[in-house]
Motif scaffolding. Structure first.
Motif, PDB file in Angstrom:
ATOM      1  N   HIS A  62      -6.299  10.751   0.858  1.00  0.00           N
ATOM      2  CA  HIS A  62      -7.328   9.954   0.196  1.00  0.00           C
ATOM      3  C   HIS A  62      -8.716  10.439   0.571  1.00  0.00           C
ATOM      4  O   HIS A  62      -8.886  10.963   1.653  1.00  0.00           O
ATOM      5  CB  HIS A  62      -7.186   8.470   0.596  1.00  0.00           C
ATOM      6  CG  HIS A  62      -6.098   7.805  -0.160  1.00  0.00           C
ATOM      7  ND1 HIS A  62      -6.285   7.191  -1.364  1.00  0.00           N
ATOM      8  CD2 HIS A  62      -4.793   7.706   0.104  1.00  0.00           C
ATOM      9  CE1 HIS A  62      -5.135   6.719  -1.794  1.00  0.00           C
ATOM     10  NE2 HIS A  62      -4.222   7.017  -0.927  1.00  0.00           N
ATOM     11  N   GLY A 106      -1.414   1.401   4.835  1.00  0.00           N
ATOM     12  CA  GLY A 106      -0.136   2.085   4.616  1.00  0.00           C
ATOM     13  C   GLY A 106       0.796   1.998   5.806  1.00  0.00           C
ATOM     14  O   GLY A 106       2.008   2.106   5.660  1.00  0.00           O
ATOM     15  N   VAL A 110      -1.747  11.249   3.284  1.00  0.00           N
ATOM     16  CA  VAL A 110      -1.641  10.774   1.912  1.00  0.00           C
ATOM     17  C   VAL A 110      -2.712  11.418   1.039  1.00  0.00           C
ATOM     18  O   VAL A 110      -2.570  11.512  -0.167  1.00  0.00           O
ATOM     19  CB  VAL A 110      -1.722   9.226   1.874  1.00  0.00           C
ATOM     20  CG1 VAL A 110      -1.830   8.716   0.462  1.00  0.00           C
ATOM     21  CG2 VAL A 110      -0.486   8.655   2.530  1.00  0.00           C
ATOM     22  N   ASN A 144      -3.958   8.244   6.394  1.00  0.00           N
ATOM     23  CA  ASN A 144      -4.934   8.601   5.365  1.00  0.00           C
ATOM     24  C   ASN A 144      -5.016  10.110   5.178  1.00  0.00           C
ATOM     25  O   ASN A 144      -5.222  10.598   4.070  1.00  0.00           O
ATOM     26  CB  ASN A 144      -6.309   8.041   5.727  1.00  0.00           C
ATOM     27  CG  ASN A 144      -6.338   6.521   5.644  1.00  0.00           C
ATOM     28  OD1 ASN A 144      -5.368   5.910   5.194  1.00  0.00           O
ATOM     29  ND2 ASN A 144      -7.438   5.921   6.075  1.00  0.00           N
ATOM     30  N   ARG A 185       0.845  -1.205   0.000  1.00  0.00           N
ATOM     31  CA  ARG A 185       0.000   0.000   0.000  1.00  0.00           C
ATOM     32  C   ARG A 185       0.882   1.257   0.000  1.00  0.00           C
ATOM     33  O   ARG A 185       0.654   2.207  -0.736  1.00  0.00           O
ATOM     34  CB  ARG A 185      -0.889  -0.023   1.245  1.00  0.00           C
ATOM     35  CG  ARG A 185      -1.870   1.101   1.370  1.00  0.00           C
ATOM     36  CD  ARG A 185      -3.069   0.935   0.464  1.00  0.00           C
ATOM     37  NE  ARG A 185      -3.047   1.891  -0.644  1.00  0.00           N
ATOM     38  CZ  ARG A 185      -3.852   1.829  -1.692  1.00  0.00           C
ATOM     39  NH1 ARG A 185      -4.711   0.840  -1.816  1.00  0.00           N
ATOM     40  NH2 ARG A 185      -3.776   2.715  -2.638  1.00  0.00           N
ATOM     41  N   ASP A 222       1.143   4.275  -2.802  1.00  0.00           N
ATOM     42  CA  ASP A 222       0.844   5.648  -2.413  1.00  0.00           C
ATOM     43  C   ASP A 222       2.003   6.611  -2.649  1.00  0.00           C
ATOM     44  O   ASP A 222       1.795   7.819  -2.713  1.00  0.00           O
ATOM     45  CB  ASP A 222       0.428   5.701  -0.930  1.00  0.00           C
ATOM     46  CG  ASP A 222      -0.944   5.095  -0.715  1.00  0.00           C
ATOM     47  OD1 ASP A 222      -1.718   5.042  -1.686  1.00  0.00           O
ATOM     48  OD2 ASP A 222      -1.244   4.673   0.426  1.00  0.00           O
ATOM     49  N   LYS A 278       3.558   6.928  -5.292  1.00  0.00           N
ATOM     50  CA  LYS A 278       3.477   7.333  -6.704  1.00  0.00           C
ATOM     51  C   LYS A 278       4.876   7.444  -7.317  1.00  0.00           C
ATOM     52  O   LYS A 278       5.099   8.178  -8.264  1.00  0.00           O
ATOM     53  CB  LYS A 278       2.737   8.666  -6.844  1.00  0.00           C
ATOM     54  CG  LYS A 278       1.322   8.580  -6.292  1.00  0.00           C
ATOM     55  CD  LYS A 278       0.546   9.866  -6.538  1.00  0.00           C
ATOM     56  CE  LYS A 278      -0.882   9.741  -6.052  1.00  0.00           C
ATOM     57  NZ  LYS A 278      -0.967   9.716  -4.571  1.00  0.00           N
TER      58      LYS A 278
END
Lengths: 313, 461
Positions: free
Chosen positions: B461, B414, B459, B456, B121, B125, B127
């Motif tokens: 989301h 994550g 990051v 969360n 995960r 995340d 990228k």
């Protein structure tokens, strides 16, 4: 420092115009900074810049890659100061200091006093006692990891002859911190020993002679003459040991990783975990700054109260 | 004597020497780097006519497994003249991932990195990676022969972001000779919690404990999946981003109670967090049962040698009727997207090589990781190996008997590495009588949930 200046400058003032005097002063100052430059640069890069950056980071939340994500003001500090984890770490650190600093100094003092005698072969003992200084923290930790191994431990093997059941040195929460403290005392013994021995050797012989003439026994001589006279060395060992106890990291990282049950999770290790394992630079920096304040306060206190008891010749 | 302040000349000299000192200090380090690169380039251009593409592969395979990995790299380099893979051991999965985190945003990172399954995960995340799916689509590479259970784990949103490489699951290792001596049937290993506890009691005698499980969060995750329990909400984080931990569920509490009971009975030793220590104790005959990864099979069998016969069994369940199975543990390889395209393509070539049945067969035999492609089981050397070491069959059977579900597909979050640490602390608190199972797991679940929320948030989301 400024003593020789006035007569010299007066004689110069007579010979050289004031202007060139100012220039030479300025040159001298420049020269001073030139000499200071290397250490200023090193301090700047490795101390002042990180310190400034820590203050900056402590006001932010970072994402899992350690990039700034959000400004949170003093939230990191309030979060740290209200978390049980922080107080647990603080308490572990205090216990760790109490376990390592007095014992380390006492053990080194005992060895120094014993090997201060003028006997044949004493040099060999002095060499042996100062040997741990040549061992790095990493190497020492690996050696002790084998000594403390849960099933293959040689220490437990020795204990079994005495009929003592095996001790889970590093995996029992009751034993983990003392085990690390034992290892640390051993590791710092060499340095403390050398400092205290040189302190003892600095005590003039005539003092001992007159004590002897006055009929003082060896214990009395030690406590009434040697101890007060090496108090500067003891004070130094105390201050340095406390600072290094606050900063102990490698042995904990290698031996227990702060476990079991966070029983060896000293502040510095907690900071490392927060900042460099979980990449929460914000709360890591906040904790580091709190630690900085604590150490500074403690050192000032030590100088204020501890130093009064120190006798400088 | 007249005290003359430094003259102009001497001042200049001083300044100059200061500068020289500083620049010399900096100069040597940068000079060293340049020559280092030069020789590397020279060496590279010597080996092929046109200089081959260099792929740096960070991995976490040490010991015997590390040697097996290097062997695969050597074979690849020998058969591909235009690519040079440079394998670099970067410490444990955790350490390697921390180094990667530190290198993100600079060009000091690798082209390809092996990351443990629970880092998936996080890797998505960042990228910072090129999904392997892109290469699969471009190449029309056939993944139908890949083990379905493994694909299940590594597919996110029906896309393969990384290529599984080494996969394992935990099994119960037991000492057959000790079983015989204790009057237990060595061919009928314990399968349920009650049977394990019972066998552990019977096996405990002077100088030998019934068993020992390392305090390893992974075992907890696997024992839960083995009874069909999910670790996180939102379908274990698979249907949507997880927002809360379910570590304090009933199955978890019961599992920990069972573990704790055996420790209280003194039939299970607590040897700490390292599986390395439990496997050493197992090899030394100090414990008769242990949990460990199938990846350790080869070295455990080797360490036991002629001293005793090693038996392997499925991971125990609360009772025989419980449905569930194991999660595919292990690691996968990720391609970083900040490297030149040619390098990424070369890394893909290497990934394809690693997935070939022949490579996987060799890897399986040398380590105990199971092959990611079902075709590897047709290789003759795998068949021979199964005959010689029937223990290898256990892991494969356990994998194939696993029923796919969200629980066995594995949790996704994550902050998995941190959650694992918190789980381990909770287990320690229970085994050392600081908290009850329920209490410790409640606290840990709460803590993990707050970490997930923070993750969360950052990051986005």
């Amino acid at each position: 420092m400024t003593l020789p200046n006035p007569p010299r400058s007066r004689s110069h003032a007579g010979a050289i115009p004031l202007n060139s005097l100012r220039v030479s002063r300025w040159k001298e100052r420049l020269l001073a900074y030139c000499f200071l430059a290397p250490s200023l640069i090193v301090f700047g890069i490795f101390l002042f810049y990180p310190l400034g950056k820590s203050v900056y980071l402590s006001l932010f939340l970072t994402d899992p890659q350690g990039r700034i994500a959000e400004f949170v003001g003093v939230d990191n500090f309030t979060a740290v100061l209200s978390s049980d984890q922080f107080y647990n770490s603080l308490w572990v650190t205090v216990k760790y200091i109490l376990l390592t600093v007095p014992t380390g100094a006492a053990a080194a003092l005992l060895l120094a006093a014993l090997s201060h005698q003028k006997l044949r072969g004493m040099k060999i003992f002095r060499f042996i006692f100062s040997l741990p200084m040549a061992v790095s923290v990493g190497t020492g930790s690996v050696i002790w990891m084998i000594l403390y191994h849960p099933t293959l431990s040689i220490l437990n093997y020795g204990l079994s002859f005495l009929g003592i059941p095996a001790i889970q040195w590093l995996t029992d929460p009751k034993w983990a911190l003392p085990s690390i403290a034992i290892m640390t005392v051993w590791l710092n013994l060499g340095f403390n020993y050398i400092v205290l021995l040189s302190g003892l050797q600095g005590v003039p012989d005539d003092l001992y002679e007159s004590a002897k003439i006055d009929g003082s026994g060896s214990l009395r001589t030690f406590f009434r003459i040697s101890l007060p006279l090496i108090s500067p060395s003891l004070f130094f060992v105390g201050v340095v040991s406390i600072i290094s106890a606050f900063q102990s990291f490698a042995q904990i990282n290698i031996l227990t990783k702060g476990g079991p049950m966070n029983s060896t999770d000293v502040l510095v290790y907690n900071i490392y975990q927060d900042a460099f394992i979980n990449y929460r630079f914000g709360s890591g920096s906040a904790q580091a700054l709190i630690l900085f304040v604590l150490i500074t306060a403690l050192t000032i206190l030590q100088f204020k109260f501890g130093e009064k008891k120190v006798h400088y010749q | 004597m007249k005290m003359k302040p430094f003259g102009k000349k001497s001042l200049a000299m001083m300044l100059l020497s200061c500068m020289m000192l500083i620049t010399a200090a900096c100069g040597t380090s940068s000079g060293g780097q340049v020559t280092g690169e030069d020789t590397a380039n020279a060496a590279a251009s010597d080996s092929g006519g046109s200089s081959p593409v260099k792929v740096v592969w960070w991995h976490s395979m040490s010991g015997d497994v590390g040697k097996a990995a290097q062997q695969l790299v050597d074979e690849f380099n020998a058969s591909h003249k235009d690519i040079v893979v440079q394998a670099e051991y970067q410490g444990t999965y955790d350490e390697s991932m921390n180094k990667l985190k530190a290198s993100l945003g600079s060009d000091s990172g690798p082209t390809l990195i092996q990351v443990y399954e629970i880092g998936s995960r996080f890797m998505i995340d960042t990228k910072a990676i090129t999904p392997v799916q892109q290469f699969i689509d471009a190449d029309q590479y056939d993944i139908s022969s890949l083990e379905p259970n493994i694909l299940n784990y590594y597919k996110f949103d029906d896309k393969l972001y990384s290529m599984p490489f080494n996969t394992s699951n935990p099994i119960l290792y037991y000492n057959k000779d000790a079983f015989k001596a204790a009057g237990l049937d060595p061919e009928k290993p314990p399968a349920t919690f009650a049977e394990v506890a019972d066998a552990a009691k019977k096996l405990t005698k002077q100088g030998q404990a019934g068993g020992s499980f390392a305090i390893y969060g992974w075992f907890m995750e696997q024992l839960l999946a083995n009874q069909g329990a999910e670790l996180l909400n939102n379908g274990n984080g698979r249907t949507s981003m997880a927002t809360a931990s379910q570590l304090n569920s009933d199955p978890a509490v019961k599992t920990l109670d069972w573990w704790k009971q055996m420790v209280d009975d003194k039939s299970l030793l607590n040897l700490g967090r390292k599986t390395d220590d439990t496997s050493k104790a197992f090899a030394a005959g100090q414990i008769a049962m242990t949990l460990d990864s199938t990846a350790s099979l080869r070295s455990i069998v080797k360490a036991a040698g002629d001293k005793f016969e090693v038996g392997t069994a499925f991971l125990p369940k609360p009772d025989a009727a419980t449905k569930g199975g194991v999660i595919v543990g292990g690691a996968s390889n990720w391609i970083l997207n900040n490297r030149p395209e040619a390098e990424q393509k070369a890394a893909w070539e290497f990934i394809k090589f690693l997935a070939e049945p022949k490579s996987q067969a060799e890897w399986h035999i040398n380590t105990g990781y199971f092959p990611i492609t079902t075709k590897a089981y047709d290789e003759q050397n795998v068949k021979d190996n199964m005959k010689q070491y029937p223990q290898f069959q256990t892991a494969v059977d356990q994998l194939h008997q696993t029923e796919p579900s969200l629980a066995t597909q594995g949790a996704v979050m994550g902050v998995f590495p941190e959650a694992r640490q918190l789980t381990e602390t909770a287990i320690e608190e229970v085994l050392n009588n600081k908290k009850t199972s329920k209490q410790a797991l409640d606290d840990a679940a709460k803590e993990i949930t707050s970490k997930i929320e923070e993750y969360n948030k950052t990051v986005g989301h």
